[in-house]
Design a protein around this motif. Structure first.
Motif, PDB file in Angstrom:
ATOM      1  N   ASP A   5       0.821  -1.201   0.000  1.00 44.19           N
ATOM      2  CA  ASP A   5       0.000   0.000   0.000  1.00 44.19           C
ATOM      3  C   ASP A   5       0.860   1.259   0.000  1.00 44.19           C
ATOM      4  N   HIS A  28      -2.055  -6.228  -5.731  1.00 39.28           N
ATOM      5  CA  HIS A  28      -3.004  -6.297  -4.624  1.00 39.28           C
ATOM      6  C   HIS A  28      -2.612  -5.166  -3.691  1.00 39.28           C
ATOM      7  N   ASP A  30      -3.792  -1.019  -1.805  1.00 38.88           N
ATOM      8  CA  ASP A  30      -4.678   0.107  -1.532  1.00 38.88           C
ATOM      9  C   ASP A  30      -3.858   1.389  -1.577  1.00 38.88           C
ATOM     10  N   THR A  61      -6.435  -5.582  -7.513  1.00 39.38           N
ATOM     11  CA  THR A  61      -7.386  -5.817  -6.441  1.00 39.38           C
ATOM     12  C   THR A  61      -7.032  -4.848  -5.333  1.00 39.38           C
ATOM     13  N   GLY A  62      -7.955  -3.947  -5.010  1.00 42.17           N
ATOM     14  CA  GLY A  62      -7.680  -2.984  -3.959  1.00 42.17           C
ATOM     15  C   GLY A  62      -8.576  -1.776  -4.061  1.00 42.17           C
ATOM     16  N   ASN A  63      -8.420  -0.866  -3.118  1.00 42.33           N
ATOM     17  CA  ASN A  63      -9.270   0.314  -3.007  1.00 42.33           C
ATOM     18  C   ASN A  63      -8.434   1.594  -3.033  1.00 42.33           C
ATOM     19  N   SER A  87     -10.845  -4.952  -9.181  1.00 48.27           N
ATOM     20  CA  SER A  87     -11.775  -5.382  -8.161  1.00 48.27           C
ATOM     21  C   SER A  87     -11.505  -4.546  -6.913  1.00 48.27           C
ATOM     22  N   GLY A  88     -12.449  -3.669  -6.580  1.00 48.16           N
ATOM     23  CA  GLY A  88     -12.279  -2.789  -5.428  1.00 48.16           C
ATOM     24  C   GLY A  88     -13.117  -1.545  -5.597  1.00 48.16           C
ATOM     25  N   SER A  89     -13.033  -0.656  -4.643  1.00 51.72           N
ATOM     26  CA  SER A  89     -13.858   0.555  -4.651  1.00 51.72           C
ATOM     27  C   SER A  89     -12.996   1.808  -4.581  1.00 51.72           C
ATOM     28  N   ASN A  91     -11.535   3.548  -6.832  1.00 45.64           N
ATOM     29  CA  ASN A  91     -10.352   3.610  -7.685  1.00 45.64           C
ATOM     30  C   ASN A  91     -10.597   4.613  -8.802  1.00 45.64           C
ATOM     31  N   GLY A 111     -16.928  -3.375  -8.001  1.00 46.87           N
ATOM     32  CA  GLY A 111     -16.789  -2.629  -6.750  1.00 46.87           C
ATOM     33  C   GLY A 111     -17.753  -1.460  -6.796  1.00 46.87           C
ATOM     34  N   ASN A 114     -16.157   3.749  -8.406  1.00 44.73           N
ATOM     35  CA  ASN A 114     -14.947   3.823  -9.222  1.00 44.73           C
ATOM     36  C   ASN A 114     -15.159   4.833 -10.336  1.00 44.73           C
TER      37      ASN A 114
END
Length: 178
Positions: A5, A28, A30, A61-63, A87-89, A91, A111, A114
């Motif tokens: 991260d 992977h 954030d 994959t992450g936010n 895949s995530g929110s 972004n 997600g 985004n």
């Protein structure tokens, strides 16, 4: 492959007169900033009339990540091809392909909240396929001049509104599917 991260990562890939380019990223994380450039610019410059076979495949994959991709070709090549799976929110994706022909872009996001900005630009033979699952997405897509446009934008949500702004522009051949 990358995991972690709060990083600021820039990858620039240049190509010689007979070269090829390929970039595959699995991450992977954030709260990262990713700047992925093939043929450069934005603004690590280079370009020198880049003209070859781009390919960029991003799996994230992450936010709360901020991602900028640039595939630049001012030469005669028919490079550029981009596939992003997120895949995530929260972004933010700024996906750019440039001049000459060839462009194609597939973006799949799962997600919420985004933001996707897709810009393919001039020279024709654009195609765009953006799929978003979740709530509160924002999409701004521009393909621009030279015809051959096309576009598919698929929003699937469970009740939360999303916003789409789509511009295809000139020399005829536009197609939309939203």
């Amino acid at each position: 492959d990358h995991a972690g991260d709060n990083n600021n990562i820039t990858i620039r890939q240049a190509v010689g007169p007979t070269g090829r380019s390929r970039m595959t990223i699995y991450t992977h994380c954030d709260s990262n900033t990713l700047n992925l450039n093939q043929g450069y610019n934005s603004n690590g410059t280079f370009d020198a009339v880049d003209s070859n076979n781009h390919y960029l495949n991003l799996h994230l994959t992450g936010n709360s990540n901020n991602i900028t991709t640039v595939q630049k070709d001012s030469g005669s090549g028919a490079g550029q091809y981009m596939e992003s799976t997120i895949s995530g929110s929260n972004n933010m994706l700024d996906l750019r392909q440039s001049n000459a022909s060839g462009k194609i872009m597939f973006t799949n996001v799962n997600g919420s909240s985004n933001s996707v900005t897709a810009n393919q630009k001039d020279g024709g033979q654009h195609y765009l396929d953006i799929k978003l699952i979740g709530n509160g997405h924002s999409v701004t897509a521009v393909q621009q001049n030279g015809g051959n446009h096309a576009a598919t934008i698929d929003l699937t949500n469970s009740g939360g509104a999303s916003t789409v702004n789509m511009t295809q522009q000139g020399s005829t051949a536009q197609t939309y599917s939203i």
